[in-house]
Design a protein around this motif. Structure first.
Motif, mmCIF file in Angstrom:
data_model
loop_
_atom_site.group_PDB
_atom_site.id
_atom_site.type_symbol
_atom_site.label_atom_id
_atom_site.label_comp_id
_atom_site.label_asym_id
_atom_site.label_seq_id
_atom_site.Cartn_x
_atom_site.Cartn_y
_atom_site.Cartn_z
ATOM 1 N N LYS A 2 0.826 -1.192 0.000
ATOM 2 C CA LYS A 2 0.000 0.000 0.000
ATOM 3 C C LYS A 2 0.865 1.249 0.000
ATOM 4 C CE LYS A 2 -3.332 -0.072 2.865
ATOM 5 N NZ LYS A 2 -4.202 -0.009 4.029
ATOM 6 N N LYS A 3 0.485 2.225 -0.794
ATOM 7 C CA LYS A 3 1.130 3.527 -0.762
ATOM 8 C C LYS A 3 0.057 4.574 -0.557
ATOM 9 C CE LYS A 3 4.427 4.577 -3.590
ATOM 10 N NZ LYS A 3 5.138 4.837 -4.856
ATOM 11 N N ILE A 4 0.230 5.406 0.423
ATOM 12 C CA ILE A 4 -0.753 6.437 0.732
ATOM 13 C C ILE A 4 -0.190 7.786 0.374
ATOM 14 C CG2 ILE A 4 -2.098 7.522 2.571
ATOM 15 C CD1 ILE A 4 -2.986 4.728 2.063
ATOM 16 N N PHE A 5 -0.918 8.543 -0.425
ATOM 17 C CA PHE A 5 -0.492 9.905 -0.701
ATOM 18 C C PHE A 5 -0.915 10.792 0.453
ATOM 19 C CE2 PHE A 5 -4.258 8.715 -3.070
ATOM 20 C CZ PHE A 5 -5.207 9.534 -2.509
ATOM 21 N N ASN A 6 -0.138 11.808 0.722
ATOM 22 C CA ASN A 6 -0.447 12.709 1.831
ATOM 23 C C ASN A 6 -1.669 13.549 1.525
ATOM 24 O OD1 ASN A 6 1.699 11.961 3.463
ATOM 25 N ND2 ASN A 6 3.110 13.323 2.379
ATOM 26 N N ILE A 7 -2.496 13.734 2.518
ATOM 27 C CA ILE A 7 -3.666 14.606 2.405
ATOM 28 C C ILE A 7 -3.384 15.820 3.268
ATOM 29 C CG2 ILE A 7 -6.135 14.770 2.775
ATOM 30 C CD1 ILE A 7 -6.163 11.694 2.446
ATOM 31 N N ASN A 8 -2.928 16.873 2.644
ATOM 32 C CA ASN A 8 -2.446 18.024 3.393
ATOM 33 C C ASN A 8 -3.564 18.989 3.751
ATOM 34 O OD1 ASN A 8 0.434 17.462 3.324
ATOM 35 N ND2 ASN A 8 0.246 17.735 1.122
ATOM 36 N N ILE A 9 -3.378 19.689 4.818
ATOM 37 C CA ILE A 9 -4.266 20.760 5.252
ATOM 38 C C ILE A 9 -3.647 22.028 4.716
ATOM 39 C CG2 ILE A 9 -5.193 21.908 7.270
ATOM 40 C CD1 ILE A 9 -4.341 18.964 8.502
ATOM 41 N N TYR A 10 -4.293 22.652 3.732
ATOM 42 C CA TYR A 10 -3.529 23.589 2.933
ATOM 43 C C TYR A 10 -4.035 25.002 2.856
ATOM 44 C CZ TYR A 10 -7.075 22.589 -0.530
ATOM 45 O OH TYR A 10 -8.253 22.425 -1.177
ATOM 46 N N SER A 11 -5.259 25.298 3.204
ATOM 47 C CA SER A 11 -5.649 26.699 3.114
ATOM 48 C C SER A 11 -6.870 26.980 3.950
ATOM 49 C CB SER A 11 -5.935 27.099 1.660
ATOM 50 O OG SER A 11 -7.202 26.676 1.270
ATOM 51 N N ALA A 12 -6.938 28.185 4.451
ATOM 52 C CA ALA A 12 -8.087 28.563 5.276
ATOM 53 C C ALA A 12 -9.378 28.465 4.488
ATOM 54 C CB ALA A 12 -7.911 29.974 5.809
ATOM 55 N N ALA A 13 -9.309 28.702 3.206
ATOM 56 C CA ALA A 13 -10.513 28.653 2.385
ATOM 57 C C ALA A 13 -11.130 27.273 2.398
ATOM 58 C CB ALA A 13 -10.193 29.063 0.957
ATOM 59 N N LEU A 14 -10.287 26.250 2.541
ATOM 60 C CA LEU A 14 -10.815 24.891 2.550
ATOM 61 C C LEU A 14 -11.039 24.365 3.958
ATOM 62 C CD1 LEU A 14 -8.879 23.115 -0.299
ATOM 63 C CD2 LEU A 14 -11.067 24.258 -0.360
ATOM 64 N N THR A 15 -10.520 25.035 4.961
ATOM 65 C CA THR A 15 -10.716 24.533 6.311
ATOM 66 C C THR A 15 -11.783 25.278 7.083
ATOM 67 O OG1 THR A 15 -8.914 25.919 7.122
ATOM 68 C CG2 THR A 15 -8.360 23.685 6.488
ATOM 69 N N VAL A 16 -11.923 26.573 6.840
ATOM 70 C CA VAL A 16 -12.951 27.333 7.544
ATOM 71 C C VAL A 16 -14.327 26.766 7.245
ATOM 72 C CG1 VAL A 16 -14.083 29.573 7.680
ATOM 73 C CG2 VAL A 16 -11.602 29.443 7.691
ATOM 74 N N LEU A 286 -8.760 9.951 15.230
ATOM 75 C CA LEU A 286 -9.753 9.556 14.240
ATOM 76 C C LEU A 286 -10.286 10.777 13.509
ATOM 77 C CD1 LEU A 286 -11.664 6.906 16.353
ATOM 78 C CD2 LEU A 286 -10.046 6.470 14.505
ATOM 79 N N GLY A 287 -10.581 10.611 12.217
ATOM 80 C CA GLY A 287 -11.047 11.722 11.394
ATOM 81 C C GLY A 287 -12.542 11.935 11.492
ATOM 82 N N TRP A 288 -12.974 12.412 12.641
ATOM 83 C CA TRP A 288 -14.411 12.577 12.845
ATOM 84 C C TRP A 288 -14.986 13.698 11.999
ATOM 85 C CZ3 TRP A 288 -16.055 8.448 14.767
ATOM 86 C CH2 TRP A 288 -15.400 7.778 15.805
ATOM 87 N N GLY A 289 -14.190 14.688 11.697
ATOM 88 C CA GLY A 289 -14.689 15.841 10.957
ATOM 89 C C GLY A 289 -14.338 17.116 11.690
ATOM 90 N N GLY A 290 -14.900 18.211 11.205
ATOM 91 C CA GLY A 290 -14.525 19.501 11.738
ATOM 92 C C GLY A 290 -13.242 19.977 11.090
ATOM 93 N N GLU A 291 -12.591 20.947 11.689
ATOM 94 C CA GLU A 291 -11.365 21.471 11.102
ATOM 95 C C GLU A 291 -10.256 20.430 11.182
ATOM 96 O OE1 GLU A 291 -8.384 25.300 11.596
ATOM 97 O OE2 GLU A 291 -10.488 25.442 12.157
ATOM 98 N N PRO A 292 -9.569 20.139 10.078
ATOM 99 C CA PRO A 292 -8.552 19.089 10.073
ATOM 100 C C PRO A 292 -7.444 19.368 11.072
ATOM 101 C CG PRO A 292 -9.086 19.746 7.840
ATOM 102 C CD PRO A 292 -9.740 20.741 8.746
ATOM 103 N N SER A 293 -6.860 18.309 11.578
ATOM 104 C CA SER A 293 -5.764 18.391 12.528
ATOM 105 C C SER A 293 -4.603 17.551 12.033
ATOM 106 C CB SER A 293 -6.230 17.883 13.898
ATOM 107 O OG SER A 293 -5.132 17.582 14.729
ATOM 108 N N SER A 294 -3.405 17.987 12.340
ATOM 109 C CA SER A 294 -2.229 17.223 11.937
ATOM 110 C C SER A 294 -2.179 15.878 12.637
ATOM 111 C CB SER A 294 -0.957 18.015 12.248
ATOM 112 O OG SER A 294 -0.884 18.309 13.634
#
Length: 521
Positions: A2-16, A286-294
């Protein structure tokens, strides 16, 4: 591997706006962290474009999508599974008794619109970035594919839904009018077509920034395009897309059915598209949702939710109807269909789960005679149980076996019933079932329809396809078929017309004047 690509947290526009519904208030977007990037400052380089598309994939692995609740919604409503969960949000899902104010009705809605918001940003901003043209096309192709996939789920789960195709720029953009399901299907078709034109057949030997296993390919786009045509009963167009996938010559059935559902052979020759999970990528939260966390991990909670009692929560279980149907036809050597043991744990001589003898684990308990999920569980690898909530098993969304059976269905619907036999037999032969052309020769179109229902039931059980099949075949509107479903799955006794779709979340109804609740809610 398995190879997993990184899912980055990248901009306020997508996190707010991560968990804004389509009807979010503009004021939510006006609260911008001055230390964070915005759409005006972010979309500048090819690295930004790659990070942007990676974030669109991120919506596949949160709670409302394939981390947990999309498998719950897809599986509990079919006659291959049942729920005795103490949590009403799972228990009532399979009994067609959800409320619009409930968790289940809103969690998938939120997850998929999050993905659409991100895809829309990629499609708007990436074209203006100066970068390698081939890489840009691949990124845009993935954005079209993922937006199509998210709208596919929304149309399938909720029927008529709002359909924003660009990022919101004013308050009016957050009250998008509901579109008829047929219009949404046409947009899904358009997006999958664009994706197929832009995507590569493989990412092997491409640039180091996007050559990871797990990204959407041309084959995936064609297969889902065919599936969308099938759902809209355009059998000629669907057949053409499925045949194109077959003729690519890069997919094949795995010799061992088992290899499609566990850690040992992920992203294999049979897999056309799967959601990537891993215990080794990201953090442990766990990725429950809300604003992403590292600290978010890349793991699935399906295994603990569907896991056998005492090793998981047992919220979703295989049905007795499924168990009995596996016993209807023996293999050419007289053995039980091997898919039964891959699909479920049950009380048989020598059965073990999580290293413990089944009969010993459940001695004196009602669980002794129960059926428990085996597919997508970690009970064969030395793991003690599923209670860490961190399964790394990928969720297979499109297998080559499904393509073969859908192609056979299209042939039958076009009047070429005899031509459907070989494609069905490819799937049957893997598990040593006898030649269908010998055991049931010269079937009529109607007989072949029933046969395909049986074949798909056994090949694709616990994979989220059965209720979709029931719905698109019109069984819920057919009194005889509905009575048959009720006779084998009591959960259908509480079905009423209109409940084949989930209720649109109450918050959406209350805040978006362009949305009307589904019938019967």
């Amino acid at each position: 591997m398995k190879k997993i690509f990184n899912i980055n947290i990248y901009s306020a526009a997508l996190t707010v706006a991560l968990f804004c519904s389509v009807s979010c208030k503009k004021s939510a977007l006006n609260t911008v962290n001055p230390n964070s990037q915005t759409t005006e400052t972010f979309w500048k380089t090819s690295s930004d474009a790659v990070e942007g598309i990676n974030a669109v994939y991120g919506s596949l692995i949160i709670d409302g999508s394939y981390m947990r609740f999309s498998p719950v919604i897809e599986n509990t409503r079919g006659d291959d599974m049942t729920s005795n969960s103490p949590w009403d949000q799972i228990y009532n899902c399979g009994k067609f008794n959800l409320a619009s104010s409930g968790f289940t009705s809103s969690i998938a809605w939120t997850a998929y619109y999050q993905g659409i918001l991100r895809a829309n940003e990629v499609l708007k901003y990436v074209p203006a970035i100066t970068m390698d043209a081939a890489l840009k096309n691949r990124i845009l192709g993935q954005a079209y594919f993922l937006r199509a996939l998210y709208y596919f789920h929304l149309a399938d789960f909720y029927k008529n839904v709002p359909m924003p195709l660009t990022p919101a720029e004013s308050s009016s953009d957050y009250t998008v009018k509901q579109q008829p399901q047929a219009v949404v299907w046409q947009q899904v078709i358009s997006d999958f077509q664009k994706a197929a034109d832009l995507l590569p057949t493989s990412y092997t030997n491409l640039s180091s920034v996007d050559n990871q296993v797990g990204r959407a390919t041309k084959g995936a786009a064609l297969a889902f395009l065919g599936k969308t045509y099938l759902f809209t009963k355009n059998y000629t167009a669907a057949a053409a897309e499925f045949k194109a996938v077959i003729d690519m010559g890069i997919y094949s059935l795995m010799p061992n059915y088992y290899d499609n559902f566990f850690l040992n052979a992920e992203n294999n020759a049979e897999s056309i598209f799967e959601v990537q999970f891993s215990r080794d990528a990201g953090g442990t939260d766990l990725g429950w949702g809300g604003e992403p966390s590292s600290g978010w991990g890349r793991t699935s909670a399906r295994a603990v939710t569907f896991g056998a009692a005492s090793f998981g929560f047992g919220d979703v279980q295989p049905s007795a109807a499924l168990y009995n149907e596996y016993l209807q036809e023996a293999t050419t050597t007289g053995a039980v269909d091997p898919r039964l043991d891959v699909t479920m744990y049950y009380n048989k001589p020598g059965e073990k789960l999580y290293g413990v003898n089944f009969a010993t684990a459940y001695a004196g308990s009602s669980s002794l005679n129960a059926l428990w999920c085996h597919k997508y569980e970690n009970g064969d690898i030395g793991q003690a149980n599923e209670y860490d909530w961190r399964s790394g098993i990928n969720e297979r969304l499109m297998r080559y076996a499904d393509v073969l059976l859908m192609y056979a269905e299209c042939l039958n619907e076009q009047g070429s019933t005899a031509a459907a036999y070989p494609y069905i037999q490819m799937v049957r032969s893997r598990v040593q079932l006898p030649d269908l052309a010998t055991t049931k020769p010269n079937m009529t179109q109607a007989q072949m329809r029933d046969q395909l229902g049986h074949e798909r039931f056994l090949e694709l059980s616990l994979e989220g396809h059965r209720f979709d099949d029931i719905l698109r075949w019109g069984w819920l509107a057919d009194p005889a078929k509905l009575a048959w479903l009720k006779s084998r799955d009591p959960e259908f006794n509480t079905y009423v017309a209109g409940r084949e779709y989930l209720p649109i979340p109450l918050n959406e109804i209350q805040t978006n004047p362009g949305v009307v609740q589904n019938t019967s809610y």
